[in-house]
Enzyme design. Structure first.
Site, PDB file in Angstrom:
ATOM      1  N   GLY A 163      69.730  77.954  61.178  1.00 42.47           N
ATOM      2  CA  GLY A 163      69.757  77.782  59.732  1.00 42.47           C
ATOM      3  C   GLY A 163      70.890  78.512  59.053  1.00 42.47           C
ATOM      4  O   GLY A 163      71.758  79.079  59.691  1.00 42.47           O
ATOM      5  N   CYS A 164      70.825  78.489  57.746  1.00 46.68           N
ATOM      6  CA  CYS A 164      71.878  79.064  56.919  1.00 46.68           C
ATOM      7  C   CYS A 164      71.575  80.524  56.632  1.00 46.68           C
ATOM      8  O   CYS A 164      70.627  80.843  55.922  1.00 46.68           O
ATOM      9  CB  CYS A 164      71.974  78.292  55.599  1.00 46.68           C
ATOM     10  SG  CYS A 164      72.379  76.572  55.828  1.00 46.68           S
ATOM     11  N   PHE A 165      72.362  81.401  57.193  1.00 47.81           N
ATOM     12  CA  PHE A 165      72.248  82.823  56.928  1.00 47.81           C
ATOM     13  C   PHE A 165      73.502  83.508  57.446  1.00 47.81           C
ATOM     14  O   PHE A 165      74.217  82.964  58.286  1.00 47.81           O
ATOM     15  CB  PHE A 165      70.996  83.427  57.577  1.00 47.81           C
ATOM     16  CG  PHE A 165      70.930  83.220  59.056  1.00 47.81           C
ATOM     17  CD1 PHE A 165      71.495  84.129  59.934  1.00 47.81           C
ATOM     18  CD2 PHE A 165      70.297  82.102  59.579  1.00 47.81           C
ATOM     19  CE1 PHE A 165      71.430  83.930  61.298  1.00 47.81           C
ATOM     20  CE2 PHE A 165      70.223  81.896  60.951  1.00 47.81           C
ATOM     21  CZ  PHE A 165      70.807  82.819  61.807  1.00 47.81           C
TER      22      PHE A 165
END
Length: 167
Positions: A163-165
């Site tokens: 995911g986005c991190f």
């Protein structure tokens, strides 16, 4: 063009989106990868350079391919990489279709999926979070969800990005 003889062809799903543009940029610069085809259901037949003018030098004549055209090409790749930048909720079914066709053609691409479709190990965990069925529940066990830099060993043929991190 300085490419290694053993360059791996890349099939890129979701080829006309923003993240696919980043993948195309990285592929163009990578010494061991080459574009096999960029798959776009909405832009099939259109020039890649029309969607990504900044990549016109790298892909002056290449056009987006349909999923069907990509499936027809699968048998010509001894080995390949399938990068999926297709949207969440769509990616799994498209990956499943390509992997099934690859198996029938006697090839085994390696997949990296950046959608959320293969982040969970069970269909029930996926459904609990995303509130809809999974597009290819039979393939969940074939994916490991991890940031590659944090993965000591890969025990599945395919990888799902978590995911986005910031890492």
């Amino acid at each position: 063009e300085g490419r290694a003889m053993s360059a791996w062809p890349v099939l890129l799903l979701g080829g006309s989106g923003y993240v696919a543009g980043e993948f195309l940029r990285l592929i163009a610069q990578h010494p061991r990868l080459e574009l096999g085809c960029a798959i776009s259901t909405s832009q099939a037949g259109e020039p890649i350079a029309a969607a990504f003018p900044h990549l016109a030098g790298a892909y002056p004549d290449e056009r987006f391919a349909s999923l069907e055209a990509a499936i027809e090409r699968l048998g010509s790749f001894e080995h390949s990489v399938l990068l999926s930048a297709a949207p969440h909720g769509v990616s799994a079914a498209m990956i499943d279709k390509l992997l099934t066709a690859a198996e029938q053609a006697g090839t085994r691409p390696r997949v990296v999926d950046i959608s959320a479709d293969f982040r969970y190990t069970t269909e029930s965990a996926y459904q609990a979070v995303y509130k809809h069925g999974h597009g290819a529940p039979g393939r969940l066990a074939e994916f490991t969800c991890a940031v590659p830099e944090h993965l000591n060993a890969l025990h599945t043929p395919h990888v799902a990005h978590p995911g986005c991190f910031a890492t």
